[in-house]
Design an enzyme around this catalytic site. Structure first.
Site, PDB file in Angstrom:
ATOM      1  N   ASP A  32      -0.433 -14.757 -16.280  1.00  0.00           N
ATOM      2  CA  ASP A  32       0.070 -13.646 -15.482  1.00  0.00           C
ATOM      3  C   ASP A  32      -1.070 -12.923 -14.771  1.00  0.00           C
ATOM      4  O   ASP A  32      -2.162 -12.771 -15.318  1.00  0.00           O
ATOM      5  CB  ASP A  32       0.801 -12.655 -16.405  1.00  0.00           C
ATOM      6  CG  ASP A  32       1.711 -11.715 -15.640  1.00  0.00           C
ATOM      7  OD1 ASP A  32       1.888 -11.912 -14.420  1.00  0.00           O
ATOM      8  OD2 ASP A  32       2.238 -10.766 -16.258  1.00  0.00           O
ATOM      9  N   ASN A  80      11.267 -18.014 -11.084  1.00  0.00           N
ATOM     10  CA  ASN A  80      10.303 -17.992  -9.986  1.00  0.00           C
ATOM     11  C   ASN A  80      10.858 -18.573  -8.697  1.00  0.00           C
ATOM     12  O   ASN A  80      10.257 -18.394  -7.619  1.00  0.00           O
ATOM     13  CB  ASN A  80       9.026 -18.748 -10.375  1.00  0.00           C
ATOM     14  CG  ASN A  80       8.158 -17.998 -11.359  1.00  0.00           C
ATOM     15  OD1 ASN A  80       7.369 -18.589 -12.102  1.00  0.00           O
ATOM     16  ND2 ASN A  80       8.273 -16.665 -11.383  1.00  0.00           N
TER      17      ASN A  80
END
Length: 259
Positions: A32, A80
């Site tokens: 991340d 995503n």
């Protein structure tokens, strides 16, 4: 460039004896912070994804030399797909380039590669073929197992396992955790011991939900493109200091004595 220079000599840096036994068997990383890394530099988000390649290679080698047997990397979630199309397209091209570039040295290092997910028809066929080719190339390797979660969602895996159980005709009374886990993708994958999520965010994000049930979590504030082997080893050291009780009680806690 075949990528071999990116990996240190495999004969160096391996832990021995007691130190190796304290290493978590299965480490998973939620990678991340790529977008924030780019934003802080007034760069497009794609620059953050591109910079993440160095970290991926660094962490793979750090895990292998530390004695980690299974390493899982969360590269692309089912959620995503909601990102802008231009970013998704860039990620597909970038991942294909990285896979093709580093496949020879991953094989040379004896790393077995797997891809968890890869079911959405929007994945370019050429990329899906590269994934399949890398799994075939490294399938007989007996070093560390590297699992890349791509087009992955933990809930989806659990639903798929339930459907598989129903199709196989297993009676409801016969279903237990062991039989259920046998219907998950790659059922030989051991439970995750340690999850590292970079950038300081503290969310599971639908990642390997079944396998992380008893994992230890560490949330280093470092953004993924800045995360290096030294940070990874610090996380392993923190893990070694954790008292993993799995719902039990530490001996001598609250005045209790060892039996």
């Amino acid at each position: 460039m075949d990528g071999s220079a990116a990996f240190p000599d495999p004969a160096r840096g391996r832990p021995r004896g007691e130190a190796r036994r304290r290493v978590p068997r299965h480490v998973a990383c939620v990678m991340d912070g790529n977008g924030r890394w780019a934003a802080r530099r007034s760069l497009p988000r794609t620059s953050g994804h591109r910079a993440a390649e160095t970290t991926v290679i660094d962490v793979i080698e750090a895990a292998r030399t530390a004695g980690v047997e299974w390493l899982s990397l969360y590269a692309f979630s089912t959620e995503n797909w909601q990102r802008p199309g231009s970013e998704v397209d860039f990620l597909m091209r970038l991942v294909r380039r990285v896979v093709r570039k580093h496949a020879p040295v991953l094989h040379l290092r004896g790393i077995r590669c797997r891809f968890l997910g890869v079911t959405d028809p929007r994945i370019p066929p050429a990329l899906a073929r590269d994934f399949a080719d890398l799994m075939t190339l490294t399938g007989e390797n007996r070093g560390m197992t590297l699992t890349v979660a791509f087009d992955h969602g933990g809930r989806g895996d659990i639903v798929a396992a339930a459907r598989s159980l129903i199709r196989s005709g297993v009676p409801a009374e016969a279903v237990d955790e062991r039989s259920f886990a046998a219907h998950l993708p790659f059922p030989d994958t051991p439970d995750v011991d340690l999850v590292i999520r970079t950038s300081g965010e503290q969310r599971i994000s639908n990642f390997m939900l079944w396998q992380v049930a008893y994992a230890e979590w560490i949330f280093p504030p470092v953004l993924w493109p800045d995360f290096r082997a030294a940070h990874f080893l610090e996380c392993l050291d923190t893990y070694r200091q954790r008292d993993r009780r799995f719902g039990g009680v530490t001996p001598n806690a609250n005045g209790e004595r060892r039996p």
